[in-house]
Write an enzyme that holds these catalytic residues in place. Structure first.
Site, short mmCIF file in Angstrom:
data_model
loop_
_atom_site.label_atom_id
_atom_site.label_comp_id
_atom_site.label_asym_id
_atom_site.label_seq_id
_atom_site.Cartn_x
_atom_site.Cartn_y
_atom_site.Cartn_z
CD GLU A 48 -3.00 -1.16 2.13
OE1 GLU A 48 -3.68 -2.16 2.27
OE2 GLU A 48 -3.22 -0.10 2.73
CB CYS A 91 2.92 7.37 2.85
SG CYS A 91 3.22 6.03 4.00
CB CYS A 116 7.13 -5.76 8.59
SG CYS A 116 8.47 -5.21 9.70
CB CYS A 167 5.76 -3.32 16.13
SG CYS A 167 7.46 -2.92 15.72
CB CYS A 192 2.57 -2.52 13.50
SG CYS A 192 2.80 -2.34 11.73
N GLY A 199 6.57 -2.39 5.87
CA GLY A 199 7.94 -2.90 5.87
C GLY A 199 8.95 -2.04 6.60
CD GLU A 200 13.06 -0.88 9.66
OE1 GLU A 200 12.13 -0.47 10.38
OE2 GLU A 200 13.98 -0.14 9.26
CG LEU A 257 12.11 6.08 21.24
CD1 LEU A 257 13.43 5.48 20.78
CD2 LEU A 257 12.35 7.32 22.08
CG HIS A 258 6.37 3.82 18.85
ND1 HIS A 258 6.16 5.06 18.30
CD2 HIS A 258 6.34 2.96 17.81
CE1 HIS A 258 6.00 4.94 16.99
NE2 HIS A 258 6.11 3.68 16.66
CG ASN A 313 -4.95 5.52 12.31
OD1 ASN A 313 -6.03 6.07 12.18
ND2 ASN A 313 -3.81 6.08 12.00
CB CYS A 365 1.97 5.87 6.79
SG CYS A 365 1.81 6.91 5.37
N1 SAH Z 1 9.05 -0.08 9.81
C1 SAH Z 1 9.20 1.32 9.84
C2 SAH Z 1 8.35 2.05 8.82
C3 SAH Z 1 6.95 1.57 8.60
S1 SAH Z 1 5.86 1.81 9.95
C4 SAH Z 1 8.92 1.86 11.24
O1 SAH Z 1 8.47 1.10 12.09
O2 SAH Z 1 9.20 3.04 11.46
C5 SAH Z 1 5.60 3.58 9.91
C6 SAH Z 1 5.07 4.17 11.18
O3 SAH Z 1 3.71 3.80 11.44
C7 SAH Z 1 5.87 3.74 12.41
O4 SAH Z 1 6.15 4.87 13.21
C8 SAH Z 1 4.90 2.81 13.08
O5 SAH Z 1 5.18 2.68 14.46
C9 SAH Z 1 3.59 3.48 12.80
N2 SAH Z 1 2.40 2.66 13.05
C10 SAH Z 1 2.30 1.31 13.08
N3 SAH Z 1 1.03 0.93 13.37
C11 SAH Z 1 0.31 2.07 13.51
C12 SAH Z 1 -1.06 2.34 13.83
N4 SAH Z 1 -1.92 1.37 14.02
N5 SAH Z 1 -1.44 3.63 13.91
C13 SAH Z 1 -0.56 4.63 13.68
N6 SAH Z 1 0.72 4.44 13.37
C14 SAH Z 1 1.16 3.17 13.30
FE1 SF4 Z 2 7.17 -2.53 13.40
FE2 SF4 Z 2 7.41 -0.82 11.30
FE3 SF4 Z 2 7.46 -3.50 10.93
FE4 SF4 Z 2 5.18 -2.34 11.66
S1 SF4 Z 2 6.28 -2.01 9.75
S2 SF4 Z 2 6.03 -4.25 12.49
S3 SF4 Z 2 5.93 -0.71 12.99
S4 SF4 Z 2 8.93 -2.30 12.07
#
Ligand code: SAH
Ligand code: SF4
Length: 348
Positions: free
Chosen positions: A94, A107, A114, A118, A121, A165-166, A221-222, A296, A339
């Site tokens: 997406e 985006c 991935c 996390c 996510c 993805g990362e 960071l979170h 979200n 995103c």
């Molecule tokens: N893997 C990378 C980039 C993709 S995720 C990363 O983790 O940074 C992009 C961003 O979306 C990250 O900051 C992630 O923590 C955040 N994200 C993941 N799930 C989300 C959700 N449900 N609502 C809002 N942001 C979210």
């Molecule tokens: Fe974590 Fe980013 Fe992968 Fe989602 S896309 S699992 S936030 S590393």
């Protein structure tokens, strides 16, 4: 059969020249083909109108152009557009077009799924299917750019690698695709308009610094507490916050760039005053900008958006410590377009 053919987008100009020489074709054609591939950029050899039919046939027999097809498209009431891209093997990723008055941000995704898992996510729940190749990354930008022109008469001003993805685990392809995006042989966008968002992988952040990349770095960071971060971001178990900080210090010293921290505020998880204090403390080692992101909701109901009062208290505390804080309100909520939580739903 088409599996036998090479993806021409992984070839350099020099390699295209060599191919042509081998086939007894004129070398100057290489530059023309390269321009069609990256500058125009086309998705089929038939669109290369100044190339002879015979040469086009030869190219078709030897190569494919692995790009992306727009498979689905949804427009939110706030004008955000979510796109689902279909890849050559049927996989879906997406992207999002986020327009504002004078900006348009794309985006884009870097992997199909991935494997970092996390907990909050949606992409993390999918596991990793594969990395995207250069053309697949590049063409997401191209498609979103076209859409910004067509729908809103806007030029694309920014790119964020915050889709599925990362990006640092598909580093070579991401780097090459972004090099072409910012090259005059490609889309000529300033690398300073590109932001790579990462979960924070220390050894790769050091590599970014060593490679002197010009794009911005955002770290998701979170939480600034190892125990907590270990719980909902398993990657932290192998890469502690101390290791991450050392890598970020190195990055800042080497590139002179400040670090952007993304912080997703989740109810009862990471939104207390204690969390804010730990976060402010963690920000002391280098210049930072903070983006507070609204959560979200996904199917996993353990995670919910932080409630108004805690949300405000958290932000106010950080500001009181003279930190630069932006609150990024979620866009495209009615279409699930933010995103990072893109994914899964299509695969039911
Ligand atoms: N893997 C990378 C980039 C993709 S995720 C990363 O983790 O940074 C992009 C961003 O979306 C990250 O900051 C992630 O923590 C955040 N994200 C993941 N799930 C989300 C959700 N449900 N609502 C809002 N942001 C979210
Ligand atoms: Fe974590 Fe980013 Fe992968 Fe989602 S896309 S699992 S936030 S590393």
């Amino acid at each position: 059969m088409s599996d036998q053919k090479q993806n021409i987008l992984i070839l350099s100009l020099k390699e295209i020249k060599e191919f042509l020489a081998e086939k007894g074709e004129k070398a100057f054609r290489a530059k023309q083909i390269y321009e069609w591939l990256w500058k125009k950029p086309v998705k089929s050899f038939d669109e290369m109108t100044n190339i002879s039919k015979d040469l086009r046939t030869l190219l078709k027999e030897s190569f494919t152009i692995q790009s992306v097809q727009v498979h689905d498209l949804q427009t939110s009431s706030d004008k955000t557009i979510k796109l689902v891209f279909r890849l050559f093997d049927g996989a879906l990723v997406e992207g999002v077009l986020i327009p504002t008055e004078n900006r348009a941000t794309a985006c884009i995704s870097s992997q199909v799924g991935c494997n970092l898992g996390c907990e909050f996510c949606a992409t993390g729940k999918l596991g990793l299917r594969r990395n995207l190749n250069i053309g697949e990354i590049y063409h997401q930008v191209v498609e979103i750019m076209k859409l910004a022109h067509q729908k809103y008469n806007l030029s694309l001003t920014n790119i964020v690698l915050m889709g599925m993805g990362e990006p640092l685990l598909n580093y070579e392809n991401v780097k090459k695709a972004m090099e072409m995006v910012s090259s005059d042989d490609g889309l000529s966008m300033s690398p300073q308009r590109i932001t790579l968002s990462t979960v924070g992988i220390p050894r790769m952040i050091r590599k970014l610094a060593d490679d002197e990349v010009k794009f911005h770095l955002a770290v998701s960071l979170h939480s600034a507490n190892d125990k907590k971060r270990n719980e909902f971001m398993p990657v932290n178990r192998r890469n502690s916050l101390n290791d991450l900080r050392d890598a970020l210090v190195y990055f800042n010293q080497k590139t002179g760039q400040r670090i952007t921290f993304e912080y997703l505020l989740m109810d009862g998880i990471n939104d207390s005053l204690k969390d804010a204090k730990e976060f402010a403390e963690y920000c002391k080692s280098f210049p930072v900008k903070i983006n507070i992101i609204e959560y979200n909701s996904t199917r996993d109901k353990r995670f919910q958006r932080s409630k108004g009062e805690s949300f405000n208290e958290f932000v106010t505390f950080l500001k009181s410590r003279n930190l630069v804080v932006n609150v990024r309100r979620s866009r495209g909520q009615d279409i699930d377009a933010a995103c990072g939580q893109l994914a899964g739903e299509k695969k039911k």
